[in-house]
Design an enzyme around this catalytic site. Structure first.
Site, PDB file in Angstrom:
ATOM      1  CG  ASP A 183      -1.878   1.123   1.285  1.00  0.00           C
ATOM      2  OD1 ASP A 183      -2.740   1.195   0.383  1.00  0.00           O
ATOM      3  OD2 ASP A 183      -1.798   1.950   2.211  1.00  0.00           O
TER       4      ASP A 183
ATOM      5  CD  GLU B 189      -2.231   2.197  -3.487  1.00  0.00           C
ATOM      6  OE1 GLU B 189      -3.353   2.716  -3.605  1.00  0.00           O
ATOM      7  OE2 GLU B 189      -1.574   2.259  -2.444  1.00  0.00           O
TER       8      GLU B 189
END
Length: 558
Positions: free
Chosen positions: A217, A276
């Protein structure tokens, strides 16, 4: 008409079980919205475990699970209070072990989220930082600074939160802490060696439990520019992924990813990490997937591309060339838990559904790895009329329409009334529209014209056809408003004509087009008409056909 060109991404094929991630189809499970095993209205790990046969039958290769760690849920689990345990809302650590083991027994790999940019404000480290004094080792784990102005009443700089408002919150003793997302998500200080050691331990914990990789993330976060300089602009959220920012995509972040790659490589079974990452240029994004860094990066440019042949062609070319420059596989994704579902983005209703069906065949025919967001195989649209009392996403504070709740509505499995088999209870944490009774898994199963059947057939062909997955793409001349290309095995690109080929044509125009198509048809997203060595494609329709000399008959058209 476009020129016949060839693009060959670097890398070996993954079909023989090695470098599996280069052509894997990875299914994103948004855990709280997938399947509820205990009737509390929230999806959980046992619910996912119960539905593994469905996912294996669908034909995907791996699952990516969104965070299920201990969390106060200020950002639905992306605010982690304990990285080494499961939140009771989602089950237990034993449930996680059982899910991993059962997934492997079904031939499915497991990728879990890791959230390294920030913790929850309920994390033991941040609680210790609040109790400690300025300049203490406890505060050095986070980015805590004195304010500006005579009394320190102004934030240390002009950085803004991705969720809206300033990225700084003042502590009772007058210092400020950084949170690039919600105030409940304080940013860690990755200049502190203690943070590096802690996350190495977290990764080892889950690798030892058997996970096959991590989705990282905010992989472009963690490192901040020296001195924390001002941006000098407001509305910084509009600059994400398009401009250089002192808090994202700093060069030092790649040192962290190299550390993690060395750790992943020390384990057997080809464990991977997926970034990401947002970056202002293709070259900057490619840096995250250099051979000594992460294995994949999400392709947000493809996700956000309009339904337009020229625009999609440009994004595909750029994606393939950028990935090939560092020897990485391209990745393709149409939807995820952070964006409006693509049926709705493509126009909604029948038009959006037609385009989504064509987009599925286009995406699964491209070289590299593909991601499927739960429910897209059912053709689920965005839920645009959620009652305000159900809207909980902190991103909604950015303004009307900014919330992500509408793409997170739970899966409809079976039955005539909500919650459609999502759980044993009478309700789900977000209400499921009654109109979804025609979109349930049970309703679509066995229907040759359903979106679910289209995905099952496409994934079956993709797994069996040697030209699909990793490998080469050759663009062919095509009528305006269409894309036509051929996928080839390595043998077919060797110049002797051997090997298998698969062609894909997509009509993105508003009218019927006629495309040369020699070879048996395999799969179509909508109405087509074959006429000798040509095929007529209806608007917003895609077709796969076999290009070979063996004369093998193709499958039916749906």
């Amino acid at each position: 008409m476009t020129q016949d060109t060839l693009i060959v991404p670097a890398g070996d094929l993954g079909r023989d079980g090695t470098r599996w991630w280069r052509d894997a189809v990875i299914y994103q499970v948004y855990v709280r919205s997938f399947a509820d095993s205990d009737g509390d209205g929230v999806g959980d790990l046992p619910g996912v475990r119960n539905r593994l046969p469905y996912l294996a039958d669908l034909g995907v290769d791996a699952l990516w699970l969104t965070p299920f760690y201990v969390s106060p849920m200020a950002d639905f689990g992306y605010d982690v209070a304990d990285y080494r345990d499961v939140d009771p809302l989602f089950g237990t650590l034993a449930d996680a072990r059982g899910l991993i083991a059962d997934a492997h027994a079904h031939g499915l790999r497991i990728i879990v989220d890791v959230v390294p940019n920030h913790t929850s404000d309920r994390h033991a480290w941040f609680r210790a930082a609040l109790a400690a004094s300025p300049g203490s080792p406890e505060r050095a784990r986070y980015i805590v600074r004195d304010g500006r102005g005579p009394d320190g009443a102004e934030p240390p700089n002009d950085w803004e939160s991705v969720f809206g408002g300033p990225a700084w919150t003042r502590l009772p003793d007058g210092q400020w802490y950084l949170h690039l997302f919600a105030p409940e998500q304080p940013d860690l200080n990755w200049e502190n060696p203690e943070v590096h050691t802690e996350f190495a331990g977290i990764l080892k914990f889950w690798l030892d439990l058997g996970v096959d990789g991590f989705r990282v993330d905010v992989a472009h976060g963690m490192a901040k520019a020296h001195g924390l300089p001002d941006v000098g602009h407001t509305d910084q959220v509009e600059m994400l992924g398009t401009a250089v920012l002192p808090y994202f995509d700093q060069d030092a972040v790649h040192d962290i990813h190299r550390e993690w790659r060395r750790l992943l490589d020390s384990y057997g079974g080809e464990r991977i990490a997926v970034a990401e990452a947002w970056a202002p240029t293709p070259e900057r994004l490619a840096a995250y997937t250099r051979p000594d860094e992460l294995h994949q990066a999400f392709n947000f440019h493809y996700l956000s591309a309009p339904w337009d042949a020229a625009g999609l062609r440009e994004v595909i070319d750029e994606s393939l060339c950028t990935a090939a420059a560092v020897g990485a596989p391209a990745t393709w994704v149409l939807s995820n838990h952070d964006v409006k579902r693509h049926v709705t983005r493509y126009g909604g209703g029948e038009r959006g559904l037609r385009r989504a069906r064509a987009a599925a065949l286009l995406t699964l025919a491209l070289p590299g790895s593909a991601y499927v967001y739960q429910g897209e195989e059912l053709g689920l649209p965005e839920v645009l009329d959620l009652p305000e009392e159900f809207q909980q996403d902190p991103q909604r504070l950015r303004g009307e329409g900014a919330g992500r709740d509408g793409c997170r509505v739970p899966m409809p499995w079976e039955g005539e009334e909500p919650p459609f088999g999502f759980g044993a209870g009478a309700a789900s944490w977000l209400p499921i529209p009654a109109a979804w009774r025609d979109l349930t898994v049970a309703e679509q199963s066995g229907d040759p014209g359903s979106m679910l059947t289209l995905y099952q057939e496409a994934l079956r062909v993709r797994s069996e056809h040697p030209a699909l997955g990793d490998g080469a793409l050759r663009w062919l001349a095509a009528p305006r408003g269409t894309l036509v290309f051929v996928r080839e095995t390595h043998e077919a690109t060797g110049g002797d004509g051997a090997g298998r080929r698969l062609a894909c044509a997509v009509n993105l125009s508003g009218g019927t087009v006629r495309v040369p198509a020699s070879g048996p048809p395999l799969l179509a997203s909508g109405p087509v008409h074959t006429d000798g060595d040509h095929v007529e494609l209806s608007p917003d329709t895609a077709l796969w056909w076999d290009v070979e000399t063996s004369g093998r008959q193709g499958g039916r058209l749906t």
